[in-house]
Design an enzyme around this catalytic site. Structure first.
Site, PDB file in Angstrom:
ATOM      1  N   CYS A 116      84.047  20.247  70.008  1.00 59.42           N
ATOM      2  CA  CYS A 116      85.453  20.646  69.961  1.00 59.42           C
ATOM      3  C   CYS A 116      85.902  21.124  68.578  1.00 59.42           C
ATOM      4  O   CYS A 116      86.985  21.679  68.443  1.00 59.42           O
ATOM      5  CB  CYS A 116      86.343  19.505  70.434  1.00 59.42           C
ATOM      6  SG  CYS A 116      86.081  19.045  72.157  1.00 59.42           S
ATOM      7  N   HIS A 244      93.490  20.386  67.585  1.00 55.66           N
ATOM      8  CA  HIS A 244      92.693  20.466  68.809  1.00 55.66           C
ATOM      9  C   HIS A 244      93.432  19.749  69.929  1.00 55.66           C
ATOM     10  O   HIS A 244      93.888  18.613  69.771  1.00 55.66           O
ATOM     11  CB  HIS A 244      91.327  19.836  68.567  1.00 55.66           C
ATOM     12  CG  HIS A 244      90.556  19.572  69.820  1.00 55.66           C
ATOM     13  ND1 HIS A 244      90.350  20.551  70.777  1.00 55.66           N
ATOM     14  CD2 HIS A 244      89.962  18.447  70.288  1.00 55.66           C
ATOM     15  CE1 HIS A 244      89.653  20.027  71.773  1.00 55.66           C
ATOM     16  NE2 HIS A 244      89.402  18.761  71.503  1.00 55.66           N
ATOM     17  N   ASN A 274      91.972  19.923  77.799  1.00 59.24           N
ATOM     18  CA  ASN A 274      91.083  20.014  76.644  1.00 59.24           C
ATOM     19  C   ASN A 274      90.047  21.106  76.931  1.00 59.24           C
ATOM     20  O   ASN A 274      89.167  20.926  77.774  1.00 59.24           O
ATOM     21  CB  ASN A 274      90.395  18.665  76.413  1.00 59.24           C
ATOM     22  CG  ASN A 274      89.456  18.669  75.222  1.00 59.24           C
ATOM     23  OD1 ASN A 274      89.060  19.704  74.717  1.00 59.24           O
ATOM     24  ND2 ASN A 274      89.093  17.475  74.768  1.00 59.24           N
TER      25      ASN A 274
END
Length: 328
Positions: A116, A244, A274
């Site tokens: 990520c 993020h 996500n």
């Protein structure tokens, strides 16, 4: 001309995204998982996420996002394609060369794996190559199809992840130009590798949510402070924090520790979930489209992911209009 020349920098000149057209709501998930909308939303902030259709891979989304970013920049060529992803189309070879070919580009191309944190890692790597003269123009893409590695019966991960892609064009410029990357910071801690992982011999991603939350909040806060300080900014100088999009609670906790009001925190996790390496460029596109970030705003981008990895970047936002694509 008198005085020193402006310092070189990599400058953001284009932004593009791609989301699969299929939307999966929390109610959709509750039909086969022991959960409901209230449970998912209260713990993650997520209401829906996009899912790639069967046969659609990371490369397909990356091509669409890359083409959109080039269109946004008013360019049809570049000499570097960097693809940040955890879900390449093949284990070998890398997906980036195929993406470059499909875009009609004769360019150096490689994949980067930092989970990520991949997009921020990619920005830093591409910026270094641009400013050093290795390339003139770089296309940095974050793309992931996590539906291909998530166990649909695992409530811990199935409710969190979505599919998508986002990309930016970086060109050589100067630090005083709008869109210039002023500073990047990267870090890792391999002792936490088992917190977010596909175990050896396994097919599906596993995640230790509580431990990840604690590490993410602490690390993202420290990284954001550090990169802002390197750019010469105090927390009050930050116009927008683009973290993020892992969990709304994480974003809220980091903002609180940084002393940032809610209106300066960019969040689109409710609509996309996500999306791993695609997370930050997708959030940037949404915020640019609805006016939450404007030309001249001072932005801090911060990510945290498996590895463990983390990274932050500081930049002043350019006058760039995002181009967004939707694919089946």
């Amino acid at each position: 001309m008198t005085g020193p020349y402006p310092a070189p920098a990599a400058v953001v000149t284009g932004l593009g995204t791609c989301l699969p057209e299929t939307v999966v709501t929390n109610d959709d998930l509750s039909r086969h998982l022991d959960t409901d909308h209230a449970w998912i939303h209260s713990r993650t902030g997520i209401a829906r996420r996009h899912r790639a259709s069967p046969g659609t891979g990371t490369g397909d989304l990356a091509v669409a996002a890359g083409a959109a970013a080039l269109k946004s920049a008013g360019r049809d060529d570049c000499d570097l394609v960097l693809l940040a992803t955890t879900t390449p189309d093949r284990r070998c070879p890398a997906t980036a060369p195929t993406v470059a070919s499909r875009l009609g580009l004769e360019a150096a191309a490689f994949d980067l794996s930092a989970v990520c944190s991949g997009f921020v890692y990619g920005l830093s790597a591409a910026a270094a190559m641009v400013t050093s003269g290795t390339c003139e123009r770089a296309l940095v893409i974050g793309a992931d199809v996590y539906s291909s590695i998530v166990d649909p019966t695992d409530r811990t991960t199935a409710v969190v992840f979505g599919d998508g892609a986002g990309a930016v064009v970086l060109e050589r410029g100067t630090r005083d130009a709008p869109g210039a990357l002023l500073h990047c910071e990267l870090g890792s801690d391999g002792t936490g590798a088992d917190l977010i992982t596909i175990p050896p011999g396994g097919d599906h991603l596993t995640m230790q949510g509580r431990a990840v939350y604690t590490r993410a909040v602490t690390t993202m806060t420290g990284s954001a402070r550090s990169v802002a300080r390197a750019a010469g900014w105090s927390p009050d100088d930050i116009d927008a924090f683009v973290g993020h999009q892992a969990n709304q609670r994480i974003l809220t906790s980091v903002a609180k520790r940084l002393g940032l009001p809610a209106e300066r925190v960019v969040s689109n996790i409710a609509d996309v979930g996500n999306t791993a390496a695609a997370s930050i460029p997708l959030a940037l596109a949404d915020a640019a489209a609805d006016g939450r970030i404007r030309q001249g705003d001072r932005l801090v981008l911060t990510a945290f992911g498996g590895g463990l990895t983390w990274g932050s970047a500081a930049l002043v936002w350019p006058d760039t209009e995002a181009v967004c694509d939707v694919r089946a």
